[in-house]
Design a protein around this motif. Sequence first.
Motif, PDB file in Angstrom:
ATOM      1  N   TYR A  48       2.245  21.337  22.607  1.00  0.00           N
ATOM      2  CA  TYR A  48       1.333  20.215  22.387  1.00  0.00           C
ATOM      3  C   TYR A  48       0.856  20.185  20.939  1.00  0.00           C
ATOM      4  CZ  TYR A  48       0.875  19.261  27.417  1.00  0.00           C
ATOM      5  OH  TYR A  48       1.119  18.923  28.727  1.00  0.00           O
ATOM      6  N   GLU A  49       0.639  21.360  20.341  1.00  0.00           N
ATOM      7  CA  GLU A  49       0.162  21.416  18.957  1.00  0.00           C
ATOM      8  C   GLU A  49       1.163  20.774  18.002  1.00  0.00           C
ATOM      9  OE1 GLU A  49       0.227  23.957  21.045  1.00  0.00           O
ATOM     10  OE2 GLU A  49      -1.665  25.067  20.997  1.00  0.00           O
ATOM     11  N   ALA A  50       2.448  21.084  18.165  1.00  0.00           N
ATOM     12  CA  ALA A  50       3.466  20.468  17.319  1.00  0.00           C
ATOM     13  C   ALA A  50       3.549  18.970  17.575  1.00  0.00           C
ATOM     14  CB  ALA A  50       4.823  21.122  17.558  1.00  0.00           C
ATOM     15  N   ALA A  51       3.491  18.572  18.837  1.00  0.00           N
ATOM     16  CA  ALA A  51       3.577  17.148  19.174  1.00  0.00           C
ATOM     17  C   ALA A  51       2.417  16.364  18.586  1.00  0.00           C
ATOM     18  CB  ALA A  51       3.619  16.979  20.688  1.00  0.00           C
ATOM     19  N   ALA A  52       1.235  16.989  18.476  1.00  0.00           N
ATOM     20  CA  ALA A  52       0.083  16.292  17.903  1.00  0.00           C
ATOM     21  C   ALA A  52       0.307  15.913  16.448  1.00  0.00           C
ATOM     22  CB  ALA A  52      -1.162  17.165  18.026  1.00  0.00           C
ATOM     23  N   LEU A  53       1.204  16.632  15.761  1.00  0.00           N
ATOM     24  CA  LEU A  53       1.477  16.333  14.355  1.00  0.00           C
ATOM     25  C   LEU A  53       2.537  15.247  14.186  1.00  0.00           C
ATOM     26  CD1 LEU A  53       1.292  19.865  12.708  1.00  0.00           C
ATOM     27  CD2 LEU A  53      -0.512  18.260  13.303  1.00  0.00           C
ATOM     28  N   THR A  54       2.950  14.638  15.294  1.00  0.00           N
ATOM     29  CA  THR A  54       3.879  13.504  15.221  1.00  0.00           C
ATOM     30  C   THR A  54       3.291  12.358  14.425  1.00  0.00           C
ATOM     31  OG1 THR A  54       4.928  14.056  17.332  1.00  0.00           O
ATOM     32  CG2 THR A  54       5.078  11.769  16.607  1.00  0.00           C
ATOM     33  N   GLU A  55       2.024  12.041  14.667  1.00  0.00           N
ATOM     34  CA  GLU A  55       1.433  10.854  14.032  1.00  0.00           C
ATOM     35  C   GLU A  55       1.439  10.940  12.509  1.00  0.00           C
ATOM     36  OE1 GLU A  55      -1.262   8.185  12.166  1.00  0.00           O
ATOM     37  OE2 GLU A  55      -1.647  10.345  12.309  1.00  0.00           O
ATOM     38  N   PRO A  56       0.958  12.041  11.892  1.00  0.00           N
ATOM     39  CA  PRO A  56       1.061  12.087  10.426  1.00  0.00           C
ATOM     40  C   PRO A  56       2.502  12.081   9.934  1.00  0.00           C
ATOM     41  CG  PRO A  56       0.264  14.177  11.297  1.00  0.00           C
ATOM     42  CD  PRO A  56       0.204  13.191  12.416  1.00  0.00           C
ATOM     43  N   LEU A  57       3.415  12.723  10.664  1.00  0.00           N
ATOM     44  CA  LEU A  57       4.820  12.698  10.251  1.00  0.00           C
ATOM     45  C   LEU A  57       5.372  11.275  10.317  1.00  0.00           C
ATOM     46  CD1 LEU A  57       7.396  14.091   9.331  1.00  0.00           C
ATOM     47  CD2 LEU A  57       7.908  14.598  11.732  1.00  0.00           C
ATOM     48  N   ALA A  58       4.944  10.496  11.297  1.00  0.00           N
ATOM     49  CA  ALA A  58       5.389   9.103  11.379  1.00  0.00           C
ATOM     50  C   ALA A  58       4.944   8.319  10.144  1.00  0.00           C
ATOM     51  CB  ALA A  58       4.850   8.456  12.647  1.00  0.00           C
ATOM     52  N   CYS A  59       3.742   8.602   9.651  1.00  0.00           N
ATOM     53  CA  CYS A  59       3.275   7.948   8.427  1.00  0.00           C
ATOM     54  C   CYS A  59       4.125   8.371   7.236  1.00  0.00           C
ATOM     55  CB  CYS A  59       1.808   8.289   8.184  1.00  0.00           C
ATOM     56  SG  CYS A  59       0.676   7.722   9.466  1.00  0.00           S
ATOM     57  N   VAL A  60       4.479   9.652   7.191  1.00  0.00           N
ATOM     58  CA  VAL A  60       5.360  10.154   6.133  1.00  0.00           C
ATOM     59  C   VAL A  60       6.722   9.469   6.207  1.00  0.00           C
ATOM     60  CG1 VAL A  60       6.623  12.228   5.395  1.00  0.00           C
ATOM     61  CG2 VAL A  60       4.170  12.355   5.879  1.00  0.00           C
ATOM     62  N   LEU A  61       7.232   9.313   7.409  1.00  0.00           N
ATOM     63  CA  LEU A  61       8.511   8.630   7.595  1.00  0.00           C
ATOM     64  C   LEU A  61       8.431   7.191   7.083  1.00  0.00           C
ATOM     65  CD1 LEU A  61      11.381   8.554   8.785  1.00  0.00           C
ATOM     66  CD2 LEU A  61      10.361   7.981  10.996  1.00  0.00           C
ATOM     67  N   ASN A  62       7.339   6.510   7.371  1.00  0.00           N
ATOM     68  CA  ASN A  62       7.157   5.147   6.862  1.00  0.00           C
ATOM     69  C   ASN A  62       7.219   5.123   5.345  1.00  0.00           C
ATOM     70  OD1 ASN A  62       6.379   2.304   6.860  1.00  0.00           O
ATOM     71  ND2 ASN A  62       4.347   3.004   6.280  1.00  0.00           N
ATOM     72  N   GLY A  63       6.546   6.070   4.703  1.00  0.00           N
ATOM     73  CA  GLY A  63       6.552   6.107   3.246  1.00  0.00           C
ATOM     74  C   GLY A  63       7.936   6.344   2.674  1.00  0.00           C
ATOM     75  N   GLN A  64       8.697   7.268   3.261  1.00  0.00           N
ATOM     76  CA  GLN A  64      10.030   7.552   2.710  1.00  0.00           C
ATOM     77  C   GLN A  64      11.020   6.448   3.018  1.00  0.00           C
ATOM     78  OE1 GLN A  64      11.632  11.391   2.410  1.00  0.00           O
ATOM     79  NE2 GLN A  64       9.654  12.438   2.458  1.00  0.00           N
ATOM     80  N   GLU A  65      10.838   5.760   4.112  1.00  0.00           N
ATOM     81  CA  GLU A  65      11.698   4.598   4.354  1.00  0.00           C
ATOM     82  C   GLU A  65      11.421   3.487   3.351  1.00  0.00           C
ATOM     83  OE1 GLU A  65      12.805   5.051   9.070  1.00  0.00           O
ATOM     84  OE2 GLU A  65      11.185   3.667   8.518  1.00  0.00           O
ATOM     85  N   GLN A  66      10.174   3.383   2.902  1.00  0.00           N
ATOM     86  CA  GLN A  66       9.845   2.356   1.903  1.00  0.00           C
ATOM     87  C   GLN A  66      10.594   2.592   0.589  1.00  0.00           C
ATOM     88  OE1 GLN A  66       7.639  -0.269   2.224  1.00  0.00           O
ATOM     89  NE2 GLN A  66       5.878   0.354   3.443  1.00  0.00           N
ATOM     90  N   VAL A  67      10.776   3.874   0.223  1.00  0.00           N
ATOM     91  CA  VAL A  67      11.445   4.164  -1.051  1.00  0.00           C
ATOM     92  C   VAL A  67      12.879   4.651  -0.860  1.00  0.00           C
ATOM     93  CG1 VAL A  67       9.381   4.573  -2.432  1.00  0.00           C
ATOM     94  CG2 VAL A  67      10.320   6.442  -1.071  1.00  0.00           C
ATOM     95  N   GLY A  68      13.334   4.731   0.368  1.00  0.00           N
ATOM     96  CA  GLY A  68      14.745   4.996   0.629  1.00  0.00           C
ATOM     97  C   GLY A  68      15.249   6.335   0.148  1.00  0.00           C
ATOM     98  N   THR A  69      14.513   7.410   0.394  1.00  0.00           N
ATOM     99  CA  THR A  69      15.000   8.732   0.001  1.00  0.00           C
ATOM    100  C   THR A  69      16.332   9.029   0.681  1.00  0.00           C
ATOM    101  OG1 THR A  69      13.612   9.668   1.752  1.00  0.00           O
ATOM    102  CG2 THR A  69      12.756   9.768  -0.490  1.00  0.00           C
ATOM    103  N   GLY A  70      17.219   9.696  -0.061  1.00  0.00           N
ATOM    104  CA  GLY A  70      18.519  10.007   0.514  1.00  0.00           C
ATOM    105  C   GLY A  70      19.378  10.833  -0.422  1.00  0.00           C
ATOM    106  N   PRO A  71      20.639  11.046  -0.062  1.00  0.00           N
ATOM    107  CA  PRO A  71      21.544  11.875  -0.867  1.00  0.00           C
ATOM    108  C   PRO A  71      21.615  11.418  -2.322  1.00  0.00           C
ATOM    109  CG  PRO A  71      22.518  11.399   1.267  1.00  0.00           C
ATOM    110  CD  PRO A  71      21.277  10.557   1.180  1.00  0.00           C
TER     111      PRO A  71
END
Length: 346
Positions: A142-165
Amino acid sequence: MQVARLYAPGRLELEVDPDPEPGPGELVIRVRACALCGTDLKIFRHGHSHLVLPRVLGHEIAGEVVALGEGITNWAPGDRVQVIAAIPCGECRYCRRGFQTVCENLESIGYHYDGGFATFMRIPAKVIQQDGLHRIPDGLSYEAAALTEPLACVLNGQEQVGTGPGDTVVVLGSGPIGCMHVWLARARGVDRIFLIDVDATRLRMAAERVEPDEAICSMESDPVERVLRLTHGYGSDVIIVAAPSAQAVEQAIAMAARRGRICLFAGLPKEQPVVQCNANQIHYRELIVVGAYGSTPHQNQRALDLIVRGEVPVERLITHRLPLDRILDGLQLMAQGKALKVVITP
């Protein structure tokens, strides 16, 4: 049940409330983990313009379904769930265009609805209608799952700038969010990652966990010069500003490569929101500067999948697990910089 309710800045009271009952379209969960966020600390200290007090805070939530309201058919008692924080309306101009993070009618758990610093929590019907509950697979804490929400925000940010290879990435700010940015960038296949912070102790604690290619303390060396030297004068392809600092924004622009992408992930203090920048650097080098705020329900599901697959090992960020009656201790640990991530386990 026990709750931690904020009545005014600096006044958080532990109280006993009746156990909640679900209304039509709602359900009730037993909160198993609710992580403290930097925003929780800011609200505790200063309040928030979107917050009507008193309010139960806490928006990084995982728990177990215990009661169903009328009309709930796809959930059952015992289901393990992660809960979104930001709730889009699904109907406004921006939601219809797929821009749920800037929904005109956006509401949030812990702001408009009581949050997860409680033994039990009623999940609003609107959360369920917007696909805001996600099943936690067996084997994930449950502790790891609770950190899903901030990671989702991080994912939104990296999708905005298109990080990749092929990308060199700089993350400014080595708190939990900065650490997640480092891990996610690696998961997205970037070439190199540099982590920068003004606080040498915090930077060292973070670098031991996330292992960036370079950890740069900006109190010990000029971060712009260091990044330019490490990139043979080209600068960084992506810079993520994960620290609430105008100077960090200015440094991000200065260290960006041509056609570089800059993500302003952290908001600035409301009393100092203005940044000095040379607009010609943006113009002639064709820089892309984007803001990133919040996440969508779908990004929460994808973030949970990243955690389940072990691509972003968020549990390594947890430095303290505390019961609800020690939530003030958790806030103090954060304020003193002695913790990366504190999880409350009601």
